[in-house]
Design a protein around this motif. Sequence first.
Motif, PDB file in Angstrom:
ATOM      1  N   VAL A 118      13.355  -1.477   5.504  1.00  0.00           N
ATOM      2  CA  VAL A 118      12.157  -1.702   4.700  1.00  0.00           C
ATOM      3  C   VAL A 118      12.554  -2.225   3.318  1.00  0.00           C
ATOM      4  N   GLU A 119      11.571  -2.710   2.575  1.00  0.00           N
ATOM      5  CA  GLU A 119      11.800  -3.226   1.225  1.00  0.00           C
ATOM      6  C   GLU A 119      11.663  -2.086   0.222  1.00  0.00           C
ATOM      7  N   LYS A 151      16.100  -4.980   0.739  1.00  0.00           N
ATOM      8  CA  LYS A 151      16.041  -4.507   2.117  1.00  0.00           C
ATOM      9  C   LYS A 151      17.092  -3.428   2.353  1.00  0.00           C
ATOM     10  N   TYR A 180       9.169   7.279   1.576  1.00  0.00           N
ATOM     11  CA  TYR A 180       8.772   5.877   1.444  1.00  0.00           C
ATOM     12  C   TYR A 180       7.282   5.704   1.729  1.00  0.00           C
ATOM     13  N   ARG A 200       2.252   0.450   3.476  1.00  0.00           N
ATOM     14  CA  ARG A 200       3.577   0.856   3.962  1.00  0.00           C
ATOM     15  C   ARG A 200       3.477   1.625   5.271  1.00  0.00           C
ATOM     16  N   GLU A 228       3.191  -0.889   7.893  1.00  0.00           N
ATOM     17  CA  GLU A 228       4.487  -1.536   8.079  1.00  0.00           C
ATOM     18  C   GLU A 228       5.388  -0.695   8.982  1.00  0.00           C
ATOM     19  N   VAL A 229       5.464   0.602   8.694  1.00  0.00           N
ATOM     20  CA  VAL A 229       6.331   1.475   9.480  1.00  0.00           C
ATOM     21  C   VAL A 229       5.810   1.624  10.903  1.00  0.00           C
TER      22      VAL A 229
END
Length: 298
Positions: A145-146, A163, A174, A190, A193-194
């Motif tokens: 992840v960023e 990253k 996170y 986020r 995203e995950v």
Amino acid sequence: MLKKTIVVMLILMLAGCSSGLSDKHESTEKNSRKEAAKEAKNFLLIGVDSRGEKDSRSDAIMLARYEPSGEAIKLVSLMRDSYVKIPDYDKTYSKLNHAYYIGGADLLKETIEQNFEIKIDHTAVIDFNGFVEVLDTLAPDGLEVEVTEAMIDDMNLNLASGKQKLHGEELLAYVRFRHDDQSDFGRVDRQREVLELIKNEMKSSLTSVEGIAKSPELIKKVMNDIDTDLQVDEVLALATAFILNPVTEVESMRIPVENSFTDKMSNHAGAVLQLDFAENISALKEFFQGEESIEVNG
């Protein structure tokens, strides 16, 4: 925060149960549940802010719709600060996550059904400990992840920005991070995203010979960390449908939708999101493509 927990739970329920279990003496009720599993289902997925404590609030709230004949799972993130009417609550209105605090998954389910006019078929709940266990089980090598400087400072990570691969506890931090100008809205992004990363991990694992061989053990371990009202035969029926019609896409949206809410202060609830319910109910129905509404009491 625990929203990725959401996808983990749904994908586990839908994809992870190809364990070959069978019941030679199935009852009529079980057959009925299996038939029902062939229909479109709405799931309420809840991540709670506890590590086993009795009192906790829902830190992540998501609706997931799965149609066995389709190729996509649809995920709707419900902002926890949404100001909603809670059934039989003495102050009538409060934040959405307060419903879980005072009445658990059942009251949260009822609150969502009545405020957003949607029928929920099943619920699944996971807490912080369960989330970490699930992530370390499904992604033992971590997820990339960023990471920003603000996250590194807040999470006390010994990493450079950019990253990076994070693991269970780090991924929990996170997805829960909100100390930037995006606050809870950034957390929702986020979490999505995950969820997508977990979906990809599951897809990769379960399509390999080695992954399929290990799937019974994997699913059993993960399901131990999830509290759901789904019966084993229902899970297996859903898994069968998933295998026959694999999910290739995860579509997502957030409630409230853009420009459909205002920031307000409540005397008893603090900072809340005042929703335009008509607009958000309409958006939810459109996203779920023809989802039938239920009658809302009151």
